[in-house]
Design an enzyme around this catalytic site. Structure first.
Site, PDB file in Angstrom:
ATOM      1  CG  HIS A 111      -1.331   3.597   4.579  1.00 51.74           C
ATOM      2  ND1 HIS A 111      -2.049   2.931   5.545  1.00 51.74           N
ATOM      3  CD2 HIS A 111      -0.761   2.637   3.806  1.00 51.74           C
ATOM      4  CE1 HIS A 111      -1.925   1.628   5.362  1.00 51.74           C
ATOM      5  NE2 HIS A 111      -1.146   1.418   4.315  1.00 51.74           N
TER       6      HIS A 111
ATOM      7  CB  SER B 188      -0.935  -0.006   1.215  1.00 57.16           C
ATOM      8  OG  SER B 188      -0.201  -0.210   2.416  1.00 57.16           O
TER       9      SER B 188
END
Length: 268
Positions: A250, A45
């Site tokens: 993230h 990711s």
């Protein structure tokens, strides 16, 4: 008479060789092997760009972003082809089974982040955010044991496969940033927990850098660019707990363009 005749033969031979070299040699020089310029972006990711928004709908649950560092680098450079294979949630086994199809002799650059999911990054952060400090530290310790004992072999499998399929490629392995800035106040997690989480990130970067070097790959340390932009820094390039929940912890779009892209640009 004999010397004169030998001199004539030698002159003719020299002229013939010169003609041969000027023809064959020129042809060879005019048609060199094309330089490999294809770019393939592999990984999890952090490479797909989860958290950066602007997702390609065709990528589905992989959530590949047009603001991810691989897409930004490809758009800024003259590449003969660009294959964006990175996928949210990918582990080393997923890279091996699903992402290597585009690698070939024309691949000039490969980038990759992988290993965080193998070590249980998402689960570790969930425990630390929702459970006790003791439970968090135990989970972090489990992750660090996996990183030091099992992950090196997993990375070797991936790196060997990349080399086998794209022998001409420059391979850039990128690491993971520290999640938290230490010192000062930070709502939610203690200094002890934040220190442990950052230490686990250091572990995975150390292991990854060593395995990359042993395979002749470049390693990109993104802590150099994320410094001052961790959570609790006042200017974070990482999401804290957010919705959608898979974007938590993230990089933001700024983290991709300011944190990851310069490191790839320098190492590519």
């Amino acid at each position: 008479m004999k010397l004169s005749r030998f001199g004539g033969i030698l002159s003719a031979f020299t002229a013939t060789m010169a003609l041969g070299l000027s023809g064959a040699g020129a042809a060879t020089a005019a048609t060199p092997q094309a330089r490999a310029t294809g770019y393939v972006a592999l990984g999890d990711s952090y490479s797909a760009g989860v958290g950066a928004g602007s997702y390609d709908s065709a990528s589905g649950s992989c959530k590949r972003s047009t603001k991810a560092y691989p897409a930004l680098w490809a758009a800024a450079n003259s590449v003969s082809s660009f294959t964006f294979s990175a996928c949210s949630g990918a582990r080393t086994g997923d890279v091996l089974s699903k992402q290597l199809g585009a690698l070939n002799s024309s691949t000039g650059l490969v980038s990759i982040t992988v290993g965080g999911n193998d070590a249980g990054f998402a689960d570790t952060m969930k425990v630390c955010a929702t459970d006790t400090e003791s439970a968090c530290l135990t989970r972090v310790a489990q992750a660090r044991t996996y990183i030091q004992g099992t992950l090196p072999g997993k990375l070797d499998q991936v790196y060997n496969a990349i080399s086998g399929k794209a022998a001409a490629a420059r391979v850039v392995v990128l690491g993971y940033p520290h999640i938290y800035k230490l010192g000062g106040t930070c709502i939610g997690l203690s200094e002890k927990v934040r220190t442990a989480i950052n230490a686990a990130a250091d572990d995975i970067n150390t292991v990854t850098a060593k395995r990359a070097a042993d395979h002749g790959f470049a390693f990109g340390d993104v802590n150099t660019t994320f410094a001052g932009h961790e959570l609790c820094s006042g200017s974070p390039w990482l999401h804290s707990i957010t919705l959608p929940v898979d974007e938590s912890y993230h990089p933001t779009a700024a983290g991709q363009s300011g944190g990851y892209l310069p490191v790839l640009r320098s190492a590519a």
